[in-house]
Design a protein around this motif. Sequence first.
Motif, PDB file in Angstrom:
ATOM      1  N   ARG A   1      31.429  39.445  37.270  1.00  0.00           N
ATOM      2  CA  ARG A   1      32.137  38.174  37.402  1.00  0.00           C
ATOM      3  C   ARG A   1      33.510  38.277  36.753  1.00  0.00           C
ATOM      4  NH1 ARG A   1      31.544  33.769  33.509  1.00  0.00           N
ATOM      5  NH2 ARG A   1      32.198  31.758  34.383  1.00  0.00           N
ATOM      6  N   GLY A   2      34.512  37.707  37.419  1.00  0.00           N
ATOM      7  CA  GLY A   2      35.872  37.751  36.903  1.00  0.00           C
ATOM      8  C   GLY A   2      36.699  38.902  37.437  1.00  0.00           C
ATOM      9  N   THR A   3      36.089  39.755  38.280  1.00  0.00           N
ATOM     10  CA  THR A   3      36.813  40.892  38.854  1.00  0.00           C
ATOM     11  C   THR A   3      37.597  40.442  40.080  1.00  0.00           C
ATOM     12  OG1 THR A   3      35.122  42.445  38.099  1.00  0.00           O
ATOM     13  CG2 THR A   3      36.566  43.177  39.892  1.00  0.00           C
ATOM     14  N   ARG A   4      38.868  40.841  40.153  1.00  0.00           N
ATOM     15  CA  ARG A   4      39.642  40.586  41.361  1.00  0.00           C
ATOM     16  C   ARG A   4      39.295  41.658  42.382  1.00  0.00           C
ATOM     17  NH1 ARG A   4      46.245  39.897  42.147  1.00  0.00           N
ATOM     18  NH2 ARG A   4      46.108  38.540  43.977  1.00  0.00           N
ATOM     19  N   LEU A   5      38.893  41.248  43.551  1.00  0.00           N
ATOM     20  CA  LEU A   5      38.332  42.164  44.534  1.00  0.00           C
ATOM     21  C   LEU A   5      39.431  42.887  45.306  1.00  0.00           C
ATOM     22  CD1 LEU A   5      35.559  39.754  45.836  1.00  0.00           C
ATOM     23  CD2 LEU A   5      35.267  41.679  44.260  1.00  0.00           C
ATOM     24  N   ASN A   6      39.360  44.221  45.286  1.00  0.00           N
ATOM     25  CA  ASN A   6      40.304  45.030  46.051  1.00  0.00           C
ATOM     26  C   ASN A   6      39.581  45.646  47.251  1.00  0.00           C
ATOM     27  OD1 ASN A   6      38.752  47.085  44.948  1.00  0.00           O
ATOM     28  ND2 ASN A   6      40.297  47.700  43.450  1.00  0.00           N
ATOM     29  N   ALA A   7      40.286  46.491  47.992  1.00  0.00           N
ATOM     30  CA  ALA A   7      39.702  47.061  49.201  1.00  0.00           C
ATOM     31  C   ALA A   7      38.468  47.900  48.900  1.00  0.00           C
ATOM     32  CB  ALA A   7      40.755  47.900  49.933  1.00  0.00           C
ATOM     33  N   ALA A   8      38.498  48.645  47.786  1.00  0.00           N
ATOM     34  CA  ALA A   8      37.333  49.452  47.423  1.00  0.00           C
ATOM     35  C   ALA A   8      36.125  48.567  47.120  1.00  0.00           C
ATOM     36  CB  ALA A   8      37.661  50.337  46.216  1.00  0.00           C
ATOM     37  N   ALA A   9      36.366  47.413  46.495  1.00  0.00           N
ATOM     38  CA  ALA A   9      35.260  46.495  46.208  1.00  0.00           C
ATOM     39  C   ALA A   9      34.654  45.942  47.490  1.00  0.00           C
ATOM     40  CB  ALA A   9      35.749  45.350  45.317  1.00  0.00           C
ATOM     41  N   ILE A  10      35.493  45.653  48.475  1.00  0.00           N
ATOM     42  CA  ILE A  10      34.982  45.169  49.759  1.00  0.00           C
ATOM     43  C   ILE A  10      34.123  46.251  50.413  1.00  0.00           C
ATOM     44  CG2 ILE A  10      35.608  44.299  52.032  1.00  0.00           C
ATOM     45  CD1 ILE A  10      36.271  42.424  49.657  1.00  0.00           C
ATOM     46  N   ALA A  11      34.582  47.509  50.338  1.00  0.00           N
ATOM     47  CA  ALA A  11      33.796  48.611  50.889  1.00  0.00           C
ATOM     48  C   ALA A  11      32.452  48.739  50.168  1.00  0.00           C
ATOM     49  CB  ALA A  11      34.581  49.913  50.780  1.00  0.00           C
TER      50      ALA A  11
END
Length: 412
Positions: free
Chosen positions: A169-179
């Motif tokens: 929680r609190g993490t800003r989601l980047n492209a790697a997170a979406i993957a």
Amino acid sequence: MHTRTPEEHLTAVRELFRSANPESAQNPESAPPTPSVSIHRDKAVGLVLAEDLVATQPSPRFDNSQMDGYALNETQRQALPATFTLGPTLAAGTDPATLYPEGIHDRIVPIMTGAKVPEGCAAIIPVEKCEPGEFQDEGAEVQLPEAPAGQFIRHAGEDLAEGAELISRGTRLNAAAIALLASQGIEHIRVYRPARIAIITGGDEIGGPGPASIPDANGPMLDALARQHGVEVVARLHTSDDIDSLATIVKDTLAVSSPDAVITSGGISHGRFEVIRKLLEGTDDAWFGHVAQQPGGPQGLATFGGVPVICLPGNPVSTLVSFRTLVAPVLGVAEPSREAVLAQDVTGLPGRDQFLRAQRVDEGSEVRVAPIGGAGSHLIAQAVPADCLLRIPAGAALKAGDTALIYPLEEW
């Protein structure tokens, strides 16, 4: 009136928005002060996760091949170098049990990258290391070199074990997170809704056709800064120096756009036409005064129609610095401040912390920061190359090699 430190004013900004959004009191400081919503992961890049997620399955899900090559069992591996007969080719996505129900026995397995390894696989040898160096048909013979046990096998759970923390929680989601979410089969997640703001810039001298008028640079800049920091712009307004006109515009905008906050630029100092200050200084929670910093000394806070209003100074660099240090950390997502090594001597101002535009400088194996351009709050062209703000404490005399606090303007 008491002159605030930058930290005191940042706290006041945060408290103003938190009091207007009591449901967000438990949000981490890395998240905007807004409620959470459920959305599809494909629309979540740049947003802040509002829940802790755990892995529902290991990653990789199964042992698989890291190379296009040949899989062999331990007995075969110990016989290397040797020549073996090829079995049927195992493509990625094929269950090895359909071709090798008893695992690897007398024939070695031509295997493709990403394919699940057969039972008993001890190592994989890249095809180009063998003789011949290209894949042959089933039944052909291939000479293999020596290989250590476990070579080029990606093991299940090597990246992530089942039940491990996936994203916090609190993490800003980047492209790697979406993957990563997609790899786990997670489609819907809870994120903090981006804060919505209305931007007000103007004054009779801004945007007019006359020879003494000034183009509106702050409106587009604030719009860009908001989007860069994950804040949604729902309205951009331009006002004259007429208080009644301003009040009408703001009331109409609040009714139509329902912003979480209003950000203004200019009109808050002590001139005769400080229309923002004149409209707001008698309202609830109003504070207009000075923050001990340069640029960005004049600042203001108020509420209007129950909506927080943060009032920034009007010179473009002052607006830029104030948004980055006072608005972005509260309403959006900003890179955390950090210490950096100075590339040159710097002397601070008496009584005020100075936020200089600065840039990374490579010096051999070390990265340092150096001020660029002038310190004037109107020198926006000289601020373009800056990738951070360099904070010099009041009265400090810092030498090259000393450390100072920086505020990244982009991802470091």
